[in-house]
Design a protein around this motif. Structure first.
Motif, mmCIF file in Angstrom:
data_model
loop_
_atom_site.group_PDB
_atom_site.id
_atom_site.type_symbol
_atom_site.label_atom_id
_atom_site.label_comp_id
_atom_site.label_asym_id
_atom_site.label_seq_id
_atom_site.Cartn_x
_atom_site.Cartn_y
_atom_site.Cartn_z
ATOM 1 N N SER A 216 16.054 -0.303 -19.400
ATOM 2 C CA SER A 216 17.104 0.227 -18.787
ATOM 3 C C SER A 216 16.819 0.693 -17.395
ATOM 4 C CB SER A 216 18.278 -0.208 -19.125
ATOM 5 O OG SER A 216 18.469 1.415 -20.112
ATOM 6 N N GLU A 217 15.559 2.329 -17.171
ATOM 7 C CA GLU A 217 15.661 2.682 -16.844
ATOM 8 C C GLU A 217 14.658 2.380 -15.250
ATOM 9 O OE1 GLU A 217 16.198 6.660 -20.163
ATOM 10 O OE2 GLU A 217 13.965 5.701 -19.971
ATOM 11 N N LYS A 218 14.401 1.521 -15.446
ATOM 12 C CA LYS A 218 13.072 0.850 -14.018
ATOM 13 C C LYS A 218 13.653 0.501 -13.559
ATOM 14 C CE LYS A 218 8.676 -0.439 -13.573
ATOM 15 N NZ LYS A 218 9.041 -1.596 -12.379
ATOM 16 N N SER A 219 13.899 0.548 -12.397
ATOM 17 C CA SER A 219 14.660 -0.401 -11.080
ATOM 18 C C SER A 219 13.075 -1.212 -10.562
ATOM 19 C CB SER A 219 15.293 -0.107 -10.070
ATOM 20 O OG SER A 219 14.578 1.406 -9.312
ATOM 21 N N ALA A 220 13.656 -1.971 -9.337
ATOM 22 C CA ALA A 220 12.206 -3.251 -9.198
ATOM 23 C C ALA A 220 11.262 -1.795 -8.452
ATOM 24 C CB ALA A 220 12.965 -3.199 -8.902
ATOM 25 N N SER A 221 11.970 -0.704 -7.461
ATOM 26 C CA SER A 221 11.086 0.189 -6.611
ATOM 27 C C SER A 221 10.376 1.355 -7.350
ATOM 28 C CB SER A 221 12.482 0.260 -5.819
ATOM 29 O OG SER A 221 13.278 1.237 -5.949
ATOM 30 N N ASP A 222 10.642 1.245 -8.381
ATOM 31 C CA ASP A 222 10.302 1.879 -9.272
ATOM 32 C C ASP A 222 8.349 2.442 -10.033
ATOM 33 O OD1 ASP A 222 12.217 3.948 -9.390
ATOM 34 O OD2 ASP A 222 13.631 3.441 -10.721
ATOM 35 N N VAL A 223 8.022 3.156 -9.818
ATOM 36 C CA VAL A 223 6.508 3.033 -10.241
ATOM 37 C C VAL A 223 6.594 2.544 -12.026
ATOM 38 C CG1 VAL A 223 5.792 3.829 -8.386
ATOM 39 C CG2 VAL A 223 5.956 5.359 -10.481
ATOM 40 N N ASP A 224 5.704 2.096 -12.434
ATOM 41 C CA ASP A 224 5.854 1.950 -14.301
ATOM 42 C C ASP A 224 4.794 2.976 -14.654
ATOM 43 O OD1 ASP A 224 4.698 0.804 -16.563
ATOM 44 O OD2 ASP A 224 6.458 -0.619 -16.423
ATOM 45 N N ILE A 225 5.300 3.539 -15.753
ATOM 46 C CA ILE A 225 4.776 4.752 -16.647
ATOM 47 C C ILE A 225 2.866 4.517 -17.005
ATOM 48 C CG2 ILE A 225 6.470 6.478 -17.132
ATOM 49 C CD1 ILE A 225 5.995 4.812 -19.558
ATOM 50 N N ALA A 226 2.822 2.805 -17.151
ATOM 51 C CA ALA A 226 2.090 2.560 -17.486
ATOM 52 C C ALA A 226 0.878 2.071 -15.912
ATOM 53 C CB ALA A 226 1.684 0.924 -18.163
ATOM 54 N N ASP A 227 0.807 2.806 -15.024
ATOM 55 C CA ASP A 227 0.440 2.373 -13.929
ATOM 56 C C ASP A 227 0.101 3.798 -13.651
ATOM 57 O OD1 ASP A 227 0.486 -0.289 -14.281
ATOM 58 O OD2 ASP A 227 2.047 -0.302 -11.906
ATOM 59 N N VAL A 228 1.139 4.749 -13.920
ATOM 60 C CA VAL A 228 0.928 6.162 -13.033
ATOM 61 C C VAL A 228 -0.483 6.555 -14.251
ATOM 62 C CG1 VAL A 228 2.198 8.413 -14.063
ATOM 63 C CG2 VAL A 228 3.518 6.733 -12.779
ATOM 64 N N ALA A 229 -0.199 6.328 -15.768
ATOM 65 C CA ALA A 229 -0.640 6.653 -16.612
ATOM 66 C C ALA A 229 -2.341 6.122 -16.226
ATOM 67 C CB ALA A 229 -0.580 6.694 -18.275
ATOM 68 N N TYR A 230 -2.524 5.566 -16.250
ATOM 69 C CA TYR A 230 -4.315 4.535 -15.540
ATOM 70 C C TYR A 230 -4.302 4.848 -14.434
ATOM 71 C CZ TYR A 230 -7.674 0.739 -15.200
ATOM 72 O OH TYR A 230 -8.992 0.711 -14.625
ATOM 73 N N LYS B 146 -1.524 -2.137 -12.817
ATOM 74 C CA LYS B 146 -2.484 -1.987 -14.042
ATOM 75 C C LYS B 146 -3.396 -3.104 -13.709
ATOM 76 C CE LYS B 146 -4.238 0.422 -18.756
ATOM 77 N NZ LYS B 146 -3.872 0.232 -19.534
ATOM 78 N N CYS B 147 -3.230 -4.072 -14.429
ATOM 79 C CA CYS B 147 -3.224 -5.414 -14.298
ATOM 80 C C CYS B 147 -4.133 -5.855 -13.398
ATOM 81 C CB CYS B 147 -2.248 -6.474 -15.149
ATOM 82 S SG CYS B 147 -3.138 -7.978 -15.604
ATOM 83 N N LEU B 148 -4.134 -5.508 -11.831
ATOM 84 C CA LEU B 148 -4.572 -6.015 -10.888
ATOM 85 C C LEU B 148 -5.499 -5.631 -10.628
ATOM 86 C CD1 LEU B 148 -1.655 -7.373 -8.721
ATOM 87 C CD2 LEU B 148 -3.108 -8.664 -9.469
ATOM 88 N N CYS C 294 0.804 -1.318 -0.301
ATOM 89 C CA CYS C 294 -0.048 -0.204 0.038
ATOM 90 C C CYS C 294 1.013 1.501 -0.171
ATOM 91 C CB CYS C 294 -0.810 0.159 1.342
ATOM 92 S SG CYS C 294 -2.032 -1.302 1.365
ATOM 93 N N GLY C 295 2.523 0.882 0.092
ATOM 94 C CA GLY C 295 2.354 1.959 -0.644
ATOM 95 C C GLY C 295 3.577 2.763 -1.949
ATOM 96 N N THR C 296 3.353 2.237 -2.860
ATOM 97 C CA THR C 296 3.297 2.586 -4.132
ATOM 98 C C THR C 296 1.648 2.724 -4.482
ATOM 99 O OG1 THR C 296 4.653 1.915 -5.448
ATOM 100 C CG2 THR C 296 3.385 0.170 -4.882
ATOM 101 N N LEU C 297 2.164 1.960 -5.528
ATOM 102 C CA LEU C 297 1.434 2.011 -7.590
ATOM 103 C C LEU C 297 0.512 0.554 -7.356
ATOM 104 C CD1 LEU C 297 1.481 4.669 -9.282
ATOM 105 C CD2 LEU C 297 0.759 5.249 -7.261
#
Length: 305
Positions: free
Chosen positions: A194-208, A63-65, A57-60
């Protein structure tokens, strides 16, 4: 009695400890969850509706879920008789154990298609035998939206919009570029693998999350999307979202809409008409030139006689 106390008191203490560590909590970033509890690190963890996947619950949430949870919620509601399903928008997706879209998606029957990492269809629809070799990453998302009040300072709009994306959706500023031209706000979200680490949010989730905020169906429990420019609320309209994949989509001419086909036909007819006009004009000009030469020759002969 002493034995009873020696057993009960430690048990009560243990239960109190369990209640503190694993007690109920609120998932601020996602309201479509259940069975929320604190873990040993005092982090709120919940189970996403419609699946057995536990989310933080500390991050996004992916989108699939979120789409799967939304479809699950719709199943128990009575729908208007005129309602219809947009299979290219919200559908019941297949997610992997990490909550990401699987490359192949189906509508519950024999119709299937391939999607990108944002869950957007990138091939023609086919039968269950369609092959989707990989989940092609969406590395660039373009958001175009128009503020209701367009008489705003461009620099203030761009700064406020960027800060809102960072604070509300936890996306790093290096992935965001906002431009305002006194008419439309254009947001470029760029993030390759390559720019996305495991802890980064995904831009697809941000857009949703952003899309849901604009539509008034916010996913976080906290307040709705609220961005102000110099104290004035920024109200948005005519929002469109475009997805650019690392590989081009695999659509054929069959996917062209009637409107696009009509435009192509009109343009083709205009080109043909232009060619015909040019040909006839040249023919008439040639005939005129020949007639003019003939007349000149006759006049020349008359003068000589």
């Amino acid at each position: 009695m002493a034995f009873h106390r020696r057993v009960v008191l430690p048990l009560v203490a243990l239960l109190a400890f369990i209640a503190t560590v694993y007690g109920d909590c609120t998932c601020e970033k996602n309201k479509r969850v259940t069975n929320c509890a604190l873990n040993n690190n005092q982090e709120c963890k919940c189970v996403s509706l419609g699946s057995d996947v536990t989310v933080s619950c500390g991050t996004l949430t992916s989108k699939c879920l979120l789409m799967k949870a939304e479809v699950t919620g719709l199943r128990g509601r009575k729908r208007p008789s005129q309602a219809f399903v947009d299979n290219d928008g919200i559908y019941n997706p297949e997610c992997d154990h990490n909550g990401n879209f699987k490359a192949k998606q189906c509508n519950g029957t024999s119709t299937c298609w391939c999607v990108n990492s944002a869950g957007v269809r990138r091939t023609e629809k086919g039968d269950a035998n369609i092959t989707c070799d990989e989940v092609v990453r969406t590395s660039w998302i373009i958001i175009e939206t128009k503020p209701v009040n367009t008489a705003l300072d461009a620099q203030s709009v761009e700064r406020a919009f960027t800060e809102a994306l960072v604070q509300r959706y936890l996306l790093k500023e290096k992935h965001i570029n906002v431009a305002y031209d006194n008419s439309y706000i254009t947001v470029d979200l760029k993030q390759n693998a390559s720019e996305k680490s495991a802890s980064d949010v995904d831009i697809a989730d941000v857009a949703y999350y952003f899309e849901k905020d604009v539509k008034g169906d916010s996913i976080p429990i906290q307040s709705l999307w609220n961005i102000t420019v110099r104290g004035e609320p920024l109200q948005l309209q005519d929002t469109l979202i475009y997805y650019v994949d690392e590989k081009p989509p695999e659509f054929s001419m069959k996917r062209l809409t009637a409107g696009v086909i009509a435009v192509i036909v009109v343009v083709a007819l205009a080109i043909v008409a232009g060619i015909l006009v040019l040909v006839f004009t040249r023919r008439k000009t040639g005939k005129y030139e020949k007639a003019e030469v003939k007349e000149m020759n006759e006049m020349h002969r008359e003068l000589k006689s």
